[in-house]
Design a protein around this motif. Structure first.
Motif, mmCIF file in Angstrom:
data_model
loop_
_atom_site.group_PDB
_atom_site.id
_atom_site.type_symbol
_atom_site.label_atom_id
_atom_site.label_comp_id
_atom_site.label_asym_id
_atom_site.label_seq_id
_atom_site.Cartn_x
_atom_site.Cartn_y
_atom_site.Cartn_z
ATOM 1 N N ALA A 41 -4.882 35.371 -34.032
ATOM 2 C CA ALA A 41 -4.502 36.039 -35.280
ATOM 3 C C ALA A 41 -4.556 35.107 -36.492
ATOM 4 N N VAL A 42 -4.795 33.819 -36.259
ATOM 5 C CA VAL A 42 -4.828 32.839 -37.353
ATOM 6 C C VAL A 42 -6.100 33.007 -38.179
ATOM 7 N N THR A 43 -5.943 32.915 -39.493
ATOM 8 C CA THR A 43 -7.073 32.938 -40.422
ATOM 9 C C THR A 43 -6.975 31.702 -41.315
ATOM 10 N N LEU A 44 -8.084 30.967 -41.405
ATOM 11 C CA LEU A 44 -8.149 29.751 -42.226
ATOM 12 C C LEU A 44 -9.478 29.720 -42.965
ATOM 13 N N PRO A 45 -9.550 28.977 -44.060
ATOM 14 C CA PRO A 45 -10.828 28.861 -44.760
ATOM 15 C C PRO A 45 -11.773 27.902 -44.039
ATOM 16 N N ASP A 46 -13.057 28.194 -44.143
ATOM 17 C CA ASP A 46 -14.045 27.246 -43.630
ATOM 18 C C ASP A 46 -14.379 26.240 -44.733
ATOM 19 N N ALA A 47 -15.315 25.361 -44.480
ATOM 20 C CA ALA A 47 -15.634 24.304 -45.435
ATOM 21 C C ALA A 47 -16.236 24.845 -46.731
ATOM 22 N N ALA A 48 -16.732 26.091 -46.709
ATOM 23 C CA ALA A 48 -17.276 26.711 -47.918
ATOM 24 C C ALA A 48 -16.223 27.529 -48.661
ATOM 25 N N GLY A 49 -15.023 27.633 -48.073
ATOM 26 C CA GLY A 49 -13.941 28.369 -48.719
ATOM 27 C C GLY A 49 -13.772 29.806 -48.244
ATOM 28 N N ALA A 50 -14.669 30.283 -47.380
ATOM 29 C CA ALA A 50 -14.570 31.657 -46.871
ATOM 30 C C ALA A 50 -13.503 31.736 -45.780
ATOM 31 N N GLN A 52 -11.827 32.724 -42.425
ATOM 32 C CA GLN A 52 -12.351 33.006 -41.086
ATOM 33 C C GLN A 52 -11.183 33.265 -40.142
ATOM 34 N N SER A 53 -11.209 34.385 -39.458
ATOM 35 C CA SER A 53 -10.194 34.710 -38.468
ATOM 36 C C SER A 53 -10.675 34.252 -37.098
ATOM 37 N N LEU A 54 -9.809 33.611 -36.359
ATOM 38 C CA LEU A 54 -10.184 33.205 -35.001
ATOM 39 C C LEU A 54 -10.444 34.423 -34.117
ATOM 40 N N ASP A 55 -9.924 35.571 -34.500
ATOM 41 C CA ASP A 55 -10.112 36.790 -33.721
ATOM 42 C C ASP A 55 -11.584 37.202 -33.622
ATOM 43 N N GLN A 56 -12.406 36.750 -34.559
ATOM 44 C CA GLN A 56 -13.831 37.100 -34.494
ATOM 45 C C GLN A 56 -14.505 36.528 -33.247
ATOM 46 N N TRP A 57 -13.872 35.554 -32.597
ATOM 47 C CA TRP A 57 -14.433 34.959 -31.381
ATOM 48 C C TRP A 57 -13.716 35.435 -30.125
#
Length: 173
Positions: A41-50, A52-57
């Motif tokens: 359920a964690v969501t963090l920004p990637d190196a480009a600032g977008a 990303q939710s870990l749930d996508q994996w």
């Protein structure tokens, strides 16, 4: 050697042995903490600032590695992760790095070694997340493996060795 020097040496050895015992205990047991669903359920920004939710994996064998550019053991284990992602990504393996660091330093280092998996920017707040996952020493590197069903199957403090990673992959891919 004087009596006081011997005593100091014995105390130092005792402290080192105690610390090693704590690290070994964290290394070899699955520490209590939040489960795989909470991590996904964690969501963090990637190196480009977008964001990303870990749930996508979800549904993949997910290896989440907490690291920093200033952490020598982190830097040493990352080429192993790059290689494993190359070899097993098509079989459902997904590495995700959570950097406890500044985004510019992360971009530079990731580019330097050719990181081929998502690197999210957790900043120093990521240490609290790692603590909730069982990293009570709040040390790096710290790796959590979530199986295809969303269950945490490994919590590992310290650098992962190739044979340790192979054992996890063989049992899960």
């Amino acid at each position: 050697m004087t009596r006081s020097a011997r005593r100091a040496l014995l105390i130092a050895i005792g402290v080192i042995a105690g610390a090693a015992g704590i690290v070994a205990a964290m290394h070899f047991r699955a520490a209590p903490g939040v489960g795989g669903d909470a991590l996904l359920a964690v969501t963090l920004p990637d190196a480009a600032g977008a964001q990303q939710s870990l749930d996508q994996w979800r549904g993949k064998l997910l290896v989440v590695n907490f690291w920093a550019t200033w952490c020598a053991p982190c830097r040493e284990e990352m080429p192993l992760f790059v290689k494993a992602q190359n070899e097993h990504g098509a079989k459902g393996l997904q590495f995700v790095g959570i950097a406890v660091d500044d985004v510019d330093k992360v971009r530079g280092f990731a580019s330097e070694i050719g990181v081929n998996y998502p690197t999210l920017i957790g900043g120093y707040g990521a240490m609290e997340l790692s603590k909730s996952l069982g990293n009570s020493l709040m040390a790096l590197p710290f790796t959590v493996v979530v199986d295809r069903n969303g269950k945490i199957v490994l919590r590992h403090l310290g650098p992962i060795k190739p044979d340790q990673l192979d054992a996890v992959l063989k049992g899960s891919l």
